[in-house]
Design a protein around this motif. Structure first.
Motif, PDB file in Angstrom:
ATOM      1  N   VAL A  76       0.765  -1.323  -0.092  1.00 51.65           N
ATOM      2  CA  VAL A  76      -0.003  -0.133   0.019  1.00 51.65           C
ATOM      3  C   VAL A  76       0.988   1.267   0.123  1.00 51.65           C
ATOM      4  CG1 VAL A  76      -1.922   1.323   1.249  1.00 51.65           C
ATOM      5  CG2 VAL A  76      -1.906  -1.068   1.179  1.00 51.65           C
ATOM      6  N   GLU A  77       1.148   1.779  -1.125  1.00 52.15           N
ATOM      7  CA  GLU A  77       1.878   3.089  -1.332  1.00 52.15           C
ATOM      8  C   GLU A  77       1.165   4.309  -0.999  1.00 52.15           C
ATOM      9  OE1 GLU A  77       4.697   2.394  -4.903  1.00 52.15           O
ATOM     10  OE2 GLU A  77       3.512   0.569  -5.047  1.00 52.15           O
ATOM     11  N   GLN A  78       0.088   4.335  -0.936  1.00 55.57           N
ATOM     12  CA  GLN A  78      -0.700   5.561  -0.625  1.00 55.57           C
ATOM     13  C   GLN A  78      -0.963   5.670   0.898  1.00 55.57           C
ATOM     14  OE1 GLN A  78      -2.045   3.393  -2.999  1.00 55.57           O
ATOM     15  NE2 GLN A  78      -0.859   4.306  -4.772  1.00 55.57           N
ATOM     16  N   PRO A  79      -0.485   6.376   1.634  1.00 56.40           N
ATOM     17  CA  PRO A  79      -0.639   6.213   3.222  1.00 56.40           C
ATOM     18  C   PRO A  79      -1.716   6.820   3.571  1.00 56.40           C
ATOM     19  CG  PRO A  79       1.093   7.870   2.785  1.00 56.40           C
ATOM     20  CD  PRO A  79       0.611   7.312   1.399  1.00 56.40           C
ATOM     21  N   SER A  80      -2.900   5.944   3.493  1.00 58.67           N
ATOM     22  CA  SER A  80      -4.152   6.546   3.980  1.00 58.67           C
ATOM     23  C   SER A  80      -4.763   5.298   4.693  1.00 58.67           C
ATOM     24  CB  SER A  80      -4.969   6.873   2.955  1.00 58.67           C
ATOM     25  OG  SER A  80      -5.552   5.992   2.043  1.00 58.67           O
ATOM     26  N   HIS A  81      -5.811   5.870   5.431  1.00 57.40           N
ATOM     27  CA  HIS A  81      -6.527   4.655   6.301  1.00 57.40           C
ATOM     28  C   HIS A  81      -7.636   4.058   5.216  1.00 57.40           C
ATOM     29  CE1 HIS A  81      -5.664   5.936  10.348  1.00 57.40           C
ATOM     30  NE2 HIS A  81      -5.951   6.923  10.061  1.00 57.40           N
ATOM     31  N   ALA A  82      -8.229   4.861   4.394  1.00 59.32           N
ATOM     32  CA  ALA A  82      -8.824   4.235   3.186  1.00 59.32           C
ATOM     33  C   ALA A  82      -8.252   3.104   2.469  1.00 59.32           C
ATOM     34  CB  ALA A  82      -9.703   5.300   2.318  1.00 59.32           C
ATOM     35  N   CYS A  83      -7.184   3.472   2.037  1.00 55.10           N
ATOM     36  CA  CYS A  83      -6.260   2.229   1.363  1.00 55.10           C
ATOM     37  C   CYS A  83      -6.172   1.166   2.118  1.00 55.10           C
ATOM     38  CB  CYS A  83      -5.062   2.986   0.645  1.00 55.10           C
ATOM     39  SG  CYS A  83      -5.750   3.965  -0.849  1.00 55.10           S
ATOM     40  N   LEU A  84      -5.552   1.504   3.587  1.00 55.01           N
ATOM     41  CA  LEU A  84      -5.148   0.361   4.543  1.00 55.01           C
ATOM     42  C   LEU A  84      -6.236  -0.218   4.695  1.00 55.01           C
ATOM     43  CD1 LEU A  84      -3.034  -0.898   6.181  1.00 55.01           C
ATOM     44  CD2 LEU A  84      -3.705   0.882   7.929  1.00 55.01           C
ATOM     45  N   SER A  85      -7.557  -0.022   4.934  1.00 54.26           N
ATOM     46  CA  SER A  85      -8.821  -0.647   5.336  1.00 54.26           C
ATOM     47  C   SER A  85      -9.155  -1.412   3.949  1.00 54.26           C
ATOM     48  CB  SER A  85      -9.658   0.191   5.958  1.00 54.26           C
ATOM     49  OG  SER A  85     -10.122   1.147   5.026  1.00 54.26           O
ATOM     50  N   GLN A  86      -9.139  -0.723   2.959  1.00 57.15           N
ATOM     51  CA  GLN A  86      -9.450  -1.529   1.745  1.00 57.15           C
ATOM     52  C   GLN A  86      -8.726  -2.721   1.193  1.00 57.15           C
ATOM     53  OE1 GLN A  86     -11.958  -0.557  -0.835  1.00 57.15           O
ATOM     54  NE2 GLN A  86     -11.702  -2.743  -0.652  1.00 57.15           N
ATOM     55  N   ALA A  87      -7.215  -2.538   1.782  1.00 58.79           N
ATOM     56  CA  ALA A  87      -6.437  -3.783   1.460  1.00 58.79           C
ATOM     57  C   ALA A  87      -6.925  -4.984   2.463  1.00 58.79           C
ATOM     58  CB  ALA A  87      -4.986  -3.331   1.797  1.00 58.79           C
ATOM     59  N   TYR A  88      -7.196  -4.774   3.633  1.00 61.51           N
ATOM     60  CA  TYR A  88      -7.818  -5.910   4.606  1.00 61.51           C
ATOM     61  C   TYR A  88      -9.080  -6.210   4.061  1.00 61.51           C
ATOM     62  CZ  TYR A  88      -3.548  -5.264   7.467  1.00 61.51           C
ATOM     63  OH  TYR A  88      -2.295  -5.342   7.746  1.00 61.51           O
ATOM     64  N   ALA A  89      -9.839  -5.329   3.644  1.00 56.59           N
ATOM     65  CA  ALA A  89     -11.379  -5.782   3.391  1.00 56.59           C
ATOM     66  C   ALA A  89     -11.353  -6.880   2.071  1.00 56.59           C
ATOM     67  CB  ALA A  89     -12.037  -4.712   2.753  1.00 56.59           C
ATOM     68  N   LEU A  90     -10.124  -6.585   1.262  1.00 57.57           N
ATOM     69  CA  LEU A  90      -9.980  -7.369  -0.096  1.00 57.57           C
ATOM     70  C   LEU A  90      -9.179  -8.748   0.428  1.00 57.57           C
ATOM     71  CD1 LEU A  90      -8.818  -4.718  -2.440  1.00 57.57           C
ATOM     72  CD2 LEU A  90     -11.018  -5.933  -2.656  1.00 57.57           C
ATOM     73  N   GLY A  91      -8.890  -8.940   1.436  1.00 58.98           N
ATOM     74  CA  GLY A  91      -8.226 -10.262   2.040  1.00 58.98           C
ATOM     75  C   GLY A  91      -6.970 -10.188   2.349  1.00 58.98           C
ATOM     76  N   ALA A  92      -6.054  -9.023   2.477  1.00 62.99           N
ATOM     77  CA  ALA A  92      -4.741  -8.803   2.847  1.00 62.99           C
ATOM     78  C   ALA A  92      -4.548  -9.600   3.910  1.00 62.99           C
ATOM     79  CB  ALA A  92      -4.161  -7.589   3.048  1.00 62.99           C
ATOM     80  N   THR A  93      -3.575 -10.674   4.338  1.00 62.72           N
ATOM     81  CA  THR A  93      -3.024 -10.975   5.810  1.00 62.72           C
ATOM     82  C   THR A  93      -2.070 -10.017   6.229  1.00 62.72           C
ATOM     83  OG1 THR A  93      -1.607 -12.352   4.457  1.00 62.72           O
ATOM     84  CG2 THR A  93      -3.562 -13.266   5.057  1.00 62.72           C
TER      85      THR A  93
END
Length: 348
Positions: A76-93
């Protein structure tokens, strides 16, 4: 190890594949092309802009396949809460923030499963941590966008964590959370787990336990208004940064009080989980008689979780040492509760 790479641009894909090819067997695909890989990889690395609807849609079409992969690392190269939460919502471990760091990525890929971590029937890791992370990510996104929060979903997630800890114990939860997360999300998951096991050890009634874990799920939601660069800063914060971080209880309280279905005792816990019995806490400098039981328990869980968190820039504090710090906070924490917490801290 066989590593699959997904990227949204050809240059990103080729650069990442060349980097990983030094140590692993690697194959890559662009997100905008049809999936073609038939062999299930040991790990997946995703490098894509998660602010783009097309990229999110492309990853969702691969969700069933991705869920079977034990290790799913999102860069996640864009440091934002939205991108971080999107990554985990998409299944990131694991979501790795900031510019691509080869040594950190290699270490994450080479990391082996730790004792206590189990596999799901689908072949990936047990998804209780993933579900909990997605719920916390959803809450942070709601705050960032000013949207309604899923109160019922958060409560159900807390119940799921409680069931998991009842069945397998706190140590197993700690192991699983430490393995997959760092920073703010790890802290929220740990506080919830610590609070639940504390409540279980005290034999709380089901409705009291639900209030406790719901408060724990919500307690740091105000941090969604604090930049990630400050929340996850390696090392000490300066005075200005510390003052900004200390606004999070009030920010969380202000957001939640505008939501439907949040009981008053939960709002109180969110606002006051950094208060101390001697009046030295914040934001309202409350003293003993003004601090509720749920806040007293949550404060202990919050401090303990912060002490034992895993951070890549410092050694993880042993649980016995962390408990020793709690025990020395005389006058700030309720002594009887600290004594009762010893079993959770050291043995459970």
């Amino acid at each position: 190890m066989f590593v699959q790479v997904l990227a949204d641009e050809a240059a990103r894909l080729s650069g990442l594949c060349r980097m990983l090819d030094r140590r692993f067997r690697v194959e890559g695909e662009r997100l905008d092309l049809d999936a073609k890989l038939s062999e299930l990889p040991d790990a997946l690395v995703v490098r894509a802009d998660l602010r783009t609807i097309e990229n999110i849609a492309a990853l969702k079409t691969r969700s069933a396949w991705m869920a079977r992969i034990p290790k799913r690392i999102f860069l996640v190269e864009q440091p934002s809460h939205a991108c971080l939460s999107q990554a985990y919502a998409l299944g990131a471990t694991l979501a790795v923030m900031g510019p691509v760091n080869p040594s950190k990525l290699f270490a994450a890929l080479a990391d082996r499963a730790r004792p206590g971590e189990t596999a799901s029937p689908a072949g990936g890791t047990d998804n209780a941590v993933d579900v909990a992370t997605a719920a916390i990510g959803s809450m942070f996104t709601a705050v960032s966008l000013g949207e309604p929060i899923d109160v019922i979903g958060a409560r159900q997630t807390g119940r799921r964590i409680a069931d998991r800890i009842t069945e397998r114990g706190f140590t197993e939860w700690l192991t699983a959370v430490r393995r997959h997360h760092e920073g703010t999300y790890q802290h929220c998951l740990l506080v919830t787990g610590v609070a639940i096991d504390f409540g279980l050890s005290l034999g709380l009634r089901r409705d009291d336990l639900e209030r406790l874990y719901t408060a724990a799920m919500f307690h740091d939601i105000g941090k969604a208004a604090i930049p990630l660069a400050i929340l996850d800063k390696p090392g000490r914060l300066d005075a200005e940064e510390r003052a900004l971080v200390e606004t999070h209880p009030v920010k969380g309280y202000d957001f939640l009080k505008a939501q439907a279905g949040i009981p008053a005792e939960i709002l109180d816990a969110v606002r006051h989980h950094h208060e101390y019995l001697d009046g030295s806490g914040y934001p309202d400098a409350l003293c003993a008689e003004s601090i509720t039981d749920i806040v007293r328990m949550l404060t202990i869980a919050d401090i303990f979780a912060a002490l034992i968190e895993h951070r890549h820039y410092k050694p993880t504090m042993p649980r016995a040492e962390a408990y020793g710090i709690l025990a020395r906070m005389q006058g700030k924490l309720e002594k009887a509760l600290v004594i009762a917490f010893k079993d959770v801290a050291l043995t459970r």
